[in-house]
Design an enzyme around this catalytic site. Sequence first.
Site, PDB file in Angstrom:
ATOM      1  N   LYS A  10      -1.485  12.318  -2.349  1.00 24.96           N
ATOM      2  CA  LYS A  10      -1.759  10.892  -2.080  1.00 24.96           C
ATOM      3  C   LYS A  10      -1.584  10.605  -0.601  1.00 24.96           C
ATOM      4  CE  LYS A  10       2.778   9.884  -1.339  1.00 24.96           C
ATOM      5  NZ  LYS A  10       3.389   9.451  -0.076  1.00 24.96           N
ATOM      6  N   PRO A  93       0.623  20.986   1.845  1.00 27.17           N
ATOM      7  CA  PRO A  93       1.810  21.274   2.662  1.00 27.17           C
ATOM      8  C   PRO A  93       3.063  20.584   2.127  1.00 27.17           C
ATOM      9  CG  PRO A  93       0.039  20.304   4.009  1.00 27.17           C
ATOM     10  CD  PRO A  93      -0.442  20.291   2.590  1.00 27.17           C
ATOM     11  N   ALA A  96       5.469  16.696   3.632  1.00 28.06           N
ATOM     12  CA  ALA A  96       4.315  16.260   4.421  1.00 28.06           C
ATOM     13  C   ALA A  96       3.988  14.785   4.227  1.00 28.06           C
ATOM     14  CB  ALA A  96       3.097  17.105   4.046  1.00 28.06           C
ATOM     15  N   GLY A  99       3.205  13.656  -1.143  1.00 26.65           N
ATOM     16  CA  GLY A  99       3.632  13.610  -2.544  1.00 26.65           C
ATOM     17  C   GLY A  99       3.261  14.862  -3.321  1.00 26.65           C
ATOM     18  N   GLY A 100       3.093  15.974  -2.647  1.00 29.58           N
ATOM     19  CA  GLY A 100       2.687  17.211  -3.334  1.00 29.58           C
ATOM     20  C   GLY A 100       3.678  17.614  -4.421  1.00 29.58           C
ATOM     21  N   ASP A 135       8.120   8.652  -6.434  1.00 25.62           N
ATOM     22  CA  ASP A 135       6.662   8.778  -6.325  1.00 25.62           C
ATOM     23  C   ASP A 135       6.011   9.380  -7.574  1.00 25.62           C
ATOM     24  OD1 ASP A 135       6.491   7.804  -3.792  1.00 25.62           O
ATOM     25  OD2 ASP A 135       6.128   9.733  -2.810  1.00 25.62           O
TER      26      ASP A 135
HETATM   27  O1  C5P Z   1      12.975   9.105  -5.115  1.00 22.99           O
HETATM   28  P1  C5P Z   1      12.902  10.289  -4.237  1.00 22.99           P
HETATM   29  O2  C5P Z   1      13.704  11.468  -4.749  1.00 22.99           O
HETATM   30  O3  C5P Z   1      11.522  10.681  -3.845  1.00 22.99           O
HETATM   31  O4  C5P Z   1      13.602   9.856  -2.873  1.00 22.99           O
HETATM   32  C1  C5P Z   1      13.999  10.770  -1.898  1.00 22.99           C
HETATM   33  C2  C5P Z   1      14.901  10.052  -0.924  1.00 22.99           C
HETATM   34  O5  C5P Z   1      14.166   9.087  -0.171  1.00 22.99           O
HETATM   35  C3  C5P Z   1      16.021   9.261  -1.573  1.00 22.99           C
HETATM   36  O6  C5P Z   1      17.151  10.066  -1.784  1.00 22.99           O
HETATM   37  C4  C5P Z   1      16.293   8.187  -0.544  1.00 22.99           C
HETATM   38  O7  C5P Z   1      17.059   8.712   0.522  1.00 22.99           O
HETATM   39  C5  C5P Z   1      14.919   7.900   0.011  1.00 22.99           C
HETATM   40  N1  C5P Z   1      14.225   6.782  -0.646  1.00 22.99           N
HETATM   41  C6  C5P Z   1      14.676   5.488  -0.421  1.00 22.99           C
HETATM   42  N2  C5P Z   1      14.016   4.435  -1.003  1.00 22.99           N
HETATM   43  C7  C5P Z   1      12.923   4.643  -1.768  1.00 22.99           C
HETATM   44  C8  C5P Z   1      12.448   5.957  -2.002  1.00 22.99           C
HETATM   45  C9  C5P Z   1      13.125   7.004  -1.419  1.00 22.99           C
HETATM   46  O8  C5P Z   1      15.665   5.272   0.276  1.00 22.99           O
HETATM   47  N3  C5P Z   1      12.281   3.610  -2.293  1.00 22.99           N
END
Ligand code: C5P
Length: 293
Positions: A10, A93, A96, A99-100, A135
């Site tokens: 995405k 990648p 990146a 969202g892979g 995501d």
């Molecule tokens: O949800 P996900 O595991 O993809 O998030 C990775 C990191 O990105 C989280 O640990 C957080 O540090 C940050 N994040 C955030 N707010 C979001 C999504 C992600 O702070 N809405």
Amino acid sequence: MTLERKSGCKVNLLLNILGKRADGFHELETVMHPVAVFDVLCFARHPGRVELTCNLPGLPTDSRNLVHRAATAFLKKAVIREGARIHLEKNIPLAAGLGGGSGNAAATLAGMNELFDHPLPPPQLEKIAADLGSDIPFFLQTKPALATGRGEKIQPLDNLRALHGAAFLLVHPGFGVSTPWAYQNLARFPAALNGTPGRARKLISLLQTADLELSAPEFYNSLEAPVLEKYPLLALFQEFLRENGAAATLMSGSGSTTFAVTGNTAAAQTLAEQIKGKFGATCWTAAVPAHSA
Ligand code: C5P
């Protein structure tokens, strides 16, 4: 039986962060668009546990990998005592902003559900997806979407007329950006950390009713504040892409990928050659139709 599933990626046409929440995540509104660059996953039932292999030797294949976590969470929720052999062929990648890994996790949930004859209904898959990563629910469906909350609440979008016939060029600089790092460093940019809600709706309305030229100024990503400061090369990519005819250009997610939108695929391919000529052939690029009507 072996089952094969493609898993796409995405770009975020807009990523507007609205503030930090009590749970440490950030409240946001984002417009996500699928991009037709794919990894491939192969699934087979297996009497043991979850066994993951991958074409990239450096990528962990244990519970640090979202595919492994998604397959394990699926088997637990569906109360299945069997395991699965899964092979992941990576083309997208890593780290990146595309969202892979999230796409891989969603494809694993859907693939495992098919492999075991659909024991879980969609809402249960969506719940596991949201618990695994912000995501991931987006990738359980195939349309562009408005995502809110921490990114897990999805409203599919139709009729993004401005993107009809358009194409995406992805430019990856050869290094990744850590998502937690990008979010943590937003704290130094109060305006970017506390965005005004409503920008996503405005962009969606333009994409649905106007053209690319009128929509382009509304593309926005709060995470550019910390990431472009640390990696000025990414700002140079955008400048070059804009000067050479991109209708819009932005960093995707938390980076490191920059994307451009062009009127058609041939223009995206030409721009890919130009950017490699300027910045070196080690840049990874992909030029693909946007497939949006
Ligand atoms: O949800 P996900 O595991 O993809 O998030 C990775 C990191 O990105 C989280 O640990 C957080 O540090 C940050 N994040 C955030 N707010 C979001 C999504 C992600 O702070 N809405």
